[in-house]
Enzyme design. Structure first.
Site, PDB file in Angstrom:
ATOM      1  CG  ASP A 111      -1.980   0.932   1.303  1.00  8.78           C
ATOM      2  OD1 ASP A 111      -2.499   1.321   0.254  1.00  8.78           O
ATOM      3  OD2 ASP A 111      -2.328   1.361   2.421  1.00  8.78           O
ATOM      4  CG  PHE A 160      -9.926  -1.385   3.042  1.00 10.81           C
ATOM      5  CD1 PHE A 160      -8.677  -1.034   3.552  1.00 10.81           C
ATOM      6  CD2 PHE A 160     -10.610  -2.447   3.619  1.00 10.81           C
ATOM      7  CE1 PHE A 160      -8.124  -1.727   4.617  1.00 10.81           C
ATOM      8  CE2 PHE A 160     -10.063  -3.147   4.694  1.00 10.81           C
ATOM      9  CZ  PHE A 160      -8.822  -2.791   5.191  1.00 10.81           C
TER      10      PHE A 160
END
Ligand code: 5GP
Length: 184
Positions: A111, A160
């Site tokens: 990420d 997400f």
């Protein structure tokens, strides 16, 4: 997130499937072949970072057709704001001496890149014969530090995701696919 009580609530949080079980299986077979071909005859240690990568590790190691060993570690990186404190706290460590192995870190998702940057630094200091990173998912739009995995099976946009080992409040790791999480 509150503790989920009902199956309806659980299902409601699964917004849509973004990578199917079949797509994951195919990509893992390809990655397994690539690793088997390039490391054949060399001592390989697959290192999985818990908990998120446990499902990926289980499938990837079975797609590797040459001898390899596995290891697990649990590591947490501590940051204040956007600045790294440079501290990686190991809550569970490997028991192998890395100087005997070609190490492949097996991660669920990159990420911001900070966790892997710190773990790579930490493991390099243990003098492995070589060190590479394989990640199931890559979210390059979210990167805050200069980090690139050697193999990324899927690149995804900035949302997400849950499933296939990835959680939200410890749920959803058992889904056999990757889905977008519904926060509402
Ligand atoms: P980084 O240090 O690269 O920002 O963070 C990596 C960790 O953050 C991953 O190992 C994972 O635990 C968590 N993470 C980042 N993005 C997601 C996501 O979309 N879904 C889930 N479940 N976890 C994520």
């Amino acid at each position: 997130m509150e503790k989920i009580c009902t199956l309806d609530e659980f299902n409601h949080r699964i917004k849509k499937v973004v990578i199917t079980k079949e797509e994951i299986e195919e990509a893992i077979q390809r990655a397994g072949k690539e690793i088997s071909d390039s490391y054949d005859g060399r001592p390989i240690l697959l290192v999985s970072i818990l908990k998120g990568a446990f499902v990926f590790m289980a499938d990837l190691c079975r797609a590797i057709t040459v001898p390899c060993e596995i290891g697990f570690m649990c590591a947490k990186s501590y940051y204040s704001g956007t600045k790294s404190s440079g501290v990686v706290k190991i809550t569970m460590d490997l028991d192998q001496d890395l100087s005997n192995y070609h190490v492949i870190i097996v991660e669920d998702i990159v990420d911001t890149g900070r966790t892997l940057r710190d773990i790579v630094k930490l493991l390099k200091a243990r003098n492995p014969l070589s060190l590479r990173v394989v990640t199931l998912l890559d979210k390059p739009d979210r990167r805050l530090v200069d980090f690139k995995a050697d193999i990324a099976l899927f690149t995804i946009p900035d949302f997400f995701v849950i499933g296939y080992g990835l959680d939200c409040a410890e749920y959803f790791r058992n889904l056999p696919y990757i889905a977008e999480y519904n926060p509402e």
